[in-house]
Design a protein around this motif. Sequence first.
Motif, PDB file in Angstrom:
ATOM      1  N   MET A 100       0.900  -1.086  -0.022  1.00  0.00           N
ATOM      2  CA  MET A 100      -0.033  -0.040   0.134  1.00  0.00           C
ATOM      3  C   MET A 100       0.684   1.185   0.062  1.00  0.00           C
ATOM      4  O   MET A 100       0.656   2.129  -0.732  1.00  0.00           O
ATOM      5  CB  MET A 100      -0.952  -0.118   1.458  1.00  0.00           C
ATOM      6  CG  MET A 100      -1.723   1.274   1.284  1.00  0.00           C
ATOM      7  SD  MET A 100      -3.193   1.092  -0.228  1.00  0.00           S
ATOM      8  CE  MET A 100      -3.901   2.562   0.306  1.00  0.00           C
ATOM      9  N   ILE A 101       1.849   1.620   0.860  1.00  0.00           N
ATOM     10  CA  ILE A 101       2.843   2.530   0.832  1.00  0.00           C
ATOM     11  C   ILE A 101       3.551   2.692  -0.582  1.00  0.00           C
ATOM     12  O   ILE A 101       3.776   3.735  -0.839  1.00  0.00           O
ATOM     13  CB  ILE A 101       3.777   2.300   2.120  1.00  0.00           C
ATOM     14  CG1 ILE A 101       3.067   2.027   3.385  1.00  0.00           C
ATOM     15  CG2 ILE A 101       5.014   3.483   1.912  1.00  0.00           C
ATOM     16  CD1 ILE A 101       4.178   1.855   4.631  1.00  0.00           C
ATOM     17  N   ASP A 102       3.776   1.434  -1.056  1.00  0.00           N
ATOM     18  CA  ASP A 102       4.494   1.550  -2.488  1.00  0.00           C
ATOM     19  C   ASP A 102       3.424   2.119  -3.483  1.00  0.00           C
ATOM     20  O   ASP A 102       4.221   3.064  -4.293  1.00  0.00           O
ATOM     21  CB  ASP A 102       5.089   0.344  -3.002  1.00  0.00           C
ATOM     22  CG  ASP A 102       6.074  -0.223  -2.200  1.00  0.00           C
ATOM     23  OD1 ASP A 102       6.764   0.423  -1.508  1.00  0.00           O
ATOM     24  OD2 ASP A 102       6.373  -1.471  -2.035  1.00  0.00           O
ATOM     25  N   GLN A 103       2.236   1.927  -3.593  1.00  0.00           N
ATOM     26  CA  GLN A 103       1.359   2.432  -4.255  1.00  0.00           C
ATOM     27  C   GLN A 103       1.265   4.050  -4.067  1.00  0.00           C
ATOM     28  O   GLN A 103       1.062   4.791  -4.977  1.00  0.00           O
ATOM     29  CB  GLN A 103      -0.023   1.642  -4.010  1.00  0.00           C
ATOM     30  CG  GLN A 103      -0.038   0.080  -4.386  1.00  0.00           C
ATOM     31  CD  GLN A 103      -1.276  -0.573  -4.194  1.00  0.00           C
ATOM     32  OE1 GLN A 103      -2.353   0.237  -3.699  1.00  0.00           O
ATOM     33  NE2 GLN A 103      -1.465  -1.827  -4.269  1.00  0.00           N
ATOM     34  N   VAL A 104       1.052   4.301  -2.728  1.00  0.00           N
ATOM     35  CA  VAL A 104       0.996   5.849  -2.502  1.00  0.00           C
ATOM     36  C   VAL A 104       2.148   6.491  -3.096  1.00  0.00           C
ATOM     37  O   VAL A 104       1.820   7.568  -3.720  1.00  0.00           O
ATOM     38  CB  VAL A 104       0.870   5.996  -1.015  1.00  0.00           C
ATOM     39  CG1 VAL A 104       0.941   7.450  -0.583  1.00  0.00           C
ATOM     40  CG2 VAL A 104      -0.647   5.447  -0.612  1.00  0.00           C
ATOM     41  N   ILE A 105       3.317   6.132  -2.932  1.00  0.00           N
ATOM     42  CA  ILE A 105       4.603   6.752  -3.152  1.00  0.00           C
ATOM     43  C   ILE A 105       4.688   6.929  -4.923  1.00  0.00           C
ATOM     44  O   ILE A 105       4.898   7.694  -5.368  1.00  0.00           O
ATOM     45  CB  ILE A 105       5.922   5.797  -2.778  1.00  0.00           C
ATOM     46  CG1 ILE A 105       6.166   5.758  -1.374  1.00  0.00           C
ATOM     47  CG2 ILE A 105       7.258   6.278  -3.531  1.00  0.00           C
ATOM     48  CD1 ILE A 105       7.130   4.953  -0.887  1.00  0.00           C
ATOM     49  N   GLU A 106       4.189   5.698  -5.573  1.00  0.00           N
ATOM     50  CA  GLU A 106       4.078   5.835  -6.938  1.00  0.00           C
ATOM     51  C   GLU A 106       2.903   6.994  -7.719  1.00  0.00           C
ATOM     52  O   GLU A 106       3.210   7.525  -8.504  1.00  0.00           O
ATOM     53  CB  GLU A 106       3.505   4.349  -7.754  1.00  0.00           C
ATOM     54  CG  GLU A 106       4.516   3.356  -7.575  1.00  0.00           C
ATOM     55  CD  GLU A 106       5.769   3.572  -8.191  1.00  0.00           C
ATOM     56  OE1 GLU A 106       5.993   4.559  -9.138  1.00  0.00           O
ATOM     57  OE2 GLU A 106       6.904   3.092  -7.906  1.00  0.00           O
ATOM     58  N   ILE A 107       1.956   7.017  -6.745  1.00  0.00           N
ATOM     59  CA  ILE A 107       0.886   7.981  -7.126  1.00  0.00           C
ATOM     60  C   ILE A 107       1.416   9.308  -6.826  1.00  0.00           C
ATOM     61  O   ILE A 107       1.507  10.439  -7.851  1.00  0.00           O
ATOM     62  CB  ILE A 107      -0.362   7.760  -6.548  1.00  0.00           C
ATOM     63  CG1 ILE A 107      -0.907   6.647  -6.788  1.00  0.00           C
ATOM     64  CG2 ILE A 107      -1.350   9.167  -6.592  1.00  0.00           C
ATOM     65  CD1 ILE A 107      -2.297   6.304  -5.943  1.00  0.00           C
ATOM     66  N   LEU A 108       2.471   9.688  -5.726  1.00  0.00           N
ATOM     67  CA  LEU A 108       2.751  10.937  -5.574  1.00  0.00           C
ATOM     68  C   LEU A 108       4.075  11.199  -6.361  1.00  0.00           C
ATOM     69  O   LEU A 108       4.161  12.416  -6.819  1.00  0.00           O
ATOM     70  CB  LEU A 108       3.436  11.004  -3.956  1.00  0.00           C
ATOM     71  CG  LEU A 108       2.778  10.766  -2.909  1.00  0.00           C
ATOM     72  CD1 LEU A 108       3.237  10.556  -1.526  1.00  0.00           C
ATOM     73  CD2 LEU A 108       1.693  11.922  -2.975  1.00  0.00           C
ATOM     74  N   LYS A 109       4.935  10.338  -6.759  1.00  0.00           N
ATOM     75  CA  LYS A 109       6.011  10.675  -7.689  1.00  0.00           C
ATOM     76  C   LYS A 109       5.068  10.956  -9.130  1.00  0.00           C
ATOM     77  O   LYS A 109       5.678  12.211  -9.888  1.00  0.00           O
ATOM     78  CB  LYS A 109       6.584   9.401  -8.107  1.00  0.00           C
ATOM     79  CG  LYS A 109       7.727   9.098  -6.890  1.00  0.00           C
ATOM     80  CD  LYS A 109       8.266   7.637  -7.334  1.00  0.00           C
ATOM     81  CE  LYS A 109       9.270   7.340  -6.294  1.00  0.00           C
ATOM     82  NZ  LYS A 109      10.081   6.046  -6.477  1.00  0.00           N
TER      83      LYS A 109
ATOM     84  N   THR B 219      11.124   3.432 -17.688  1.00  0.00           N
ATOM     85  CA  THR B 219      11.313   3.920 -16.544  1.00  0.00           C
ATOM     86  C   THR B 219      11.584   5.450 -16.457  1.00  0.00           C
ATOM     87  O   THR B 219      12.315   5.711 -15.606  1.00  0.00           O
ATOM     88  CB  THR B 219      12.848   3.228 -15.948  1.00  0.00           C
ATOM     89  OG1 THR B 219      13.687   3.514 -17.128  1.00  0.00           O
ATOM     90  CG2 THR B 219      12.531   1.551 -15.990  1.00  0.00           C
ATOM     91  N   THR B 220      10.840   6.027 -17.434  1.00  0.00           N
ATOM     92  CA  THR B 220      10.935   7.318 -17.375  1.00  0.00           C
ATOM     93  C   THR B 220      10.540   8.050 -16.146  1.00  0.00           C
ATOM     94  O   THR B 220      11.054   9.017 -15.737  1.00  0.00           O
ATOM     95  CB  THR B 220       9.946   7.944 -18.709  1.00  0.00           C
ATOM     96  OG1 THR B 220      10.620   7.358 -20.016  1.00  0.00           O
ATOM     97  CG2 THR B 220      10.316   9.338 -19.009  1.00  0.00           C
ATOM     98  N   ILE B 221       9.478   7.444 -15.729  1.00  0.00           N
ATOM     99  CA  ILE B 221       8.692   7.978 -14.401  1.00  0.00           C
ATOM    100  C   ILE B 221       9.101   7.214 -13.267  1.00  0.00           C
ATOM    101  O   ILE B 221       9.960   7.482 -12.428  1.00  0.00           O
ATOM    102  CB  ILE B 221       7.164   7.974 -14.424  1.00  0.00           C
ATOM    103  CG1 ILE B 221       6.576   8.778 -15.758  1.00  0.00           C
ATOM    104  CG2 ILE B 221       6.394   8.805 -13.234  1.00  0.00           C
ATOM    105  CD1 ILE B 221       7.061  10.298 -15.701  1.00  0.00           C
ATOM    106  N   ALA B 222       8.611   5.858 -13.080  1.00  0.00           N
ATOM    107  CA  ALA B 222       8.960   4.958 -12.175  1.00  0.00           C
ATOM    108  C   ALA B 222       8.326   3.558 -12.687  1.00  0.00           C
ATOM    109  O   ALA B 222       7.085   3.684 -13.040  1.00  0.00           O
ATOM    110  CB  ALA B 222       8.525   5.200 -10.825  1.00  0.00           C
ATOM    111  N   THR B 223       9.000   2.509 -12.452  1.00  0.00           N
ATOM    112  CA  THR B 223       8.423   1.325 -12.922  1.00  0.00           C
ATOM    113  C   THR B 223       7.481   0.794 -12.004  1.00  0.00           C
ATOM    114  O   THR B 223       8.015   0.742 -10.759  1.00  0.00           O
ATOM    115  CB  THR B 223       9.728   0.152 -13.468  1.00  0.00           C
ATOM    116  OG1 THR B 223      10.490   1.013 -14.301  1.00  0.00           O
ATOM    117  CG2 THR B 223       9.059  -0.883 -13.696  1.00  0.00           C
ATOM    118  N   THR B 224       6.431   0.283 -12.084  1.00  0.00           N
ATOM    119  CA  THR B 224       5.672  -0.058 -11.122  1.00  0.00           C
ATOM    120  C   THR B 224       5.332  -1.638 -11.375  1.00  0.00           C
ATOM    121  O   THR B 224       5.620  -2.345 -12.046  1.00  0.00           O
ATOM    122  CB  THR B 224       4.142   0.453 -11.317  1.00  0.00           C
ATOM    123  OG1 THR B 224       3.537  -0.197 -12.334  1.00  0.00           O
ATOM    124  CG2 THR B 224       4.120   1.965 -11.348  1.00  0.00           C
ATOM    125  N   SER B 225       5.024  -2.471  -9.910  1.00  0.00           N
ATOM    126  CA  SER B 225       4.858  -3.645 -10.020  1.00  0.00           C
ATOM    127  C   SER B 225       3.305  -4.098  -9.433  1.00  0.00           C
ATOM    128  O   SER B 225       3.252  -5.193  -9.397  1.00  0.00           O
ATOM    129  CB  SER B 225       6.019  -4.389  -9.006  1.00  0.00           C
ATOM    130  OG  SER B 225       5.814  -3.734  -7.678  1.00  0.00           O
TER     131      SER B 225
END
Length: 398
Positions: free
Chosen positions: A1-10, A200-206
Amino acid sequence: MIDQVIEILKGTGWFFLNPLFYAILIFTGIHAVTRVKRERSDFFVRVYDVLDDYARGIFPGLVVGLIFSVLSVFAGLFLPFGVIAVMSLFYILLGLTLRKNFLNPVFAGALTYVSAAYLPPIETGVQLIDTWIAGLQGAPLGMIALLVAMFLVMEGVLLISVGAEHTSPILLRGKRGKGIGAHVVSRIWLVPMFVLVPGTTIATTSWFPFLQIGETGVGLALVPFAIGFHHAVSQSLPGPIVKAFGVRIFWLGLILLAGSIALIYFDLPVFGIAVVGFAVVVRTVLILYYRKLEVERAPYFSALNEGIRVLGIIPGSPASKMNVSIGERITRVNGITMERVEDFYMALQSNAAYCKLQVLDFNGEVRFVQRSLYENEHHELGLLFAQPEKAKRKRAIG
């Protein structure tokens, strides 16, 4: 969940790094100041302040953009960062024309599509720019067509739901040189929208394994888009015309949306040019069609045989607290029959402490509206009328 929030913020951070966001705010401010100057020139008072353009443009666009962001992300809409950069550039160039109908994803998207499809190989020696160009040239053309169709649906939704709110009255000269009134429906909606960015221009998500693009993951980016619209309505109240236009745009968007999905599903990206080309042509034809109607049909806000028609109501004025609507007729004021706009002001001066209006509503029924007047209130109640002698502009519709 924390990783998802970080991706959205990025992904959200890219929204504020995109110069298009600030360009949209500047274009909105320019148009708002121009509107206020025009209203003061016509009526010696502004109807809505500059901040109204921002409030009416940002909040509805934010809601619509976030709703369609969810749909686009889970549908798998993805765009290389080069497409976003080039489309933002076209948006800014179109905005410099100061024509709101050009500040639209239909035109910016069509130009981006043509660039992605036909731009020859270019090397500038600047790594960032070369990366964007490479991303543009390898862009999924069907996705660009899908984005254009999706924004047509959004434009239709905005026009139907809030397009006719807070329209601006204007004085024009009709075909025969007579002064008429009209309402300018003019808005720039800021529509922030999350899109998927491959690589990976923004951030690669899993956390979107089902949206993997080949061997490359995807990241999120919040992109500022704008939907501009401008039309002057003189043949009727603005509401019916704007909603009719919005309905046509909405159905056009749905048809092209289905076509875009079919092109992507059957792997026929080359036919995406038909989608974006059809969108540009039909939207332009619709605008020209409604302009033609404005010229051909009799003006709604013009001289009447009985009474004077209300063109506008200033917010916060005595009239805004009375039971009077834009488009209704005022036939008598303090017992004096209304034949010209000048009669209205003379009748108000006959009793500075009290006002009684005889109003003819849209159903042809008469009612009486009365109110006490106070020294610090607007001396003309805050009602605006089409005044032939003040009309300076030709009947420039749209």
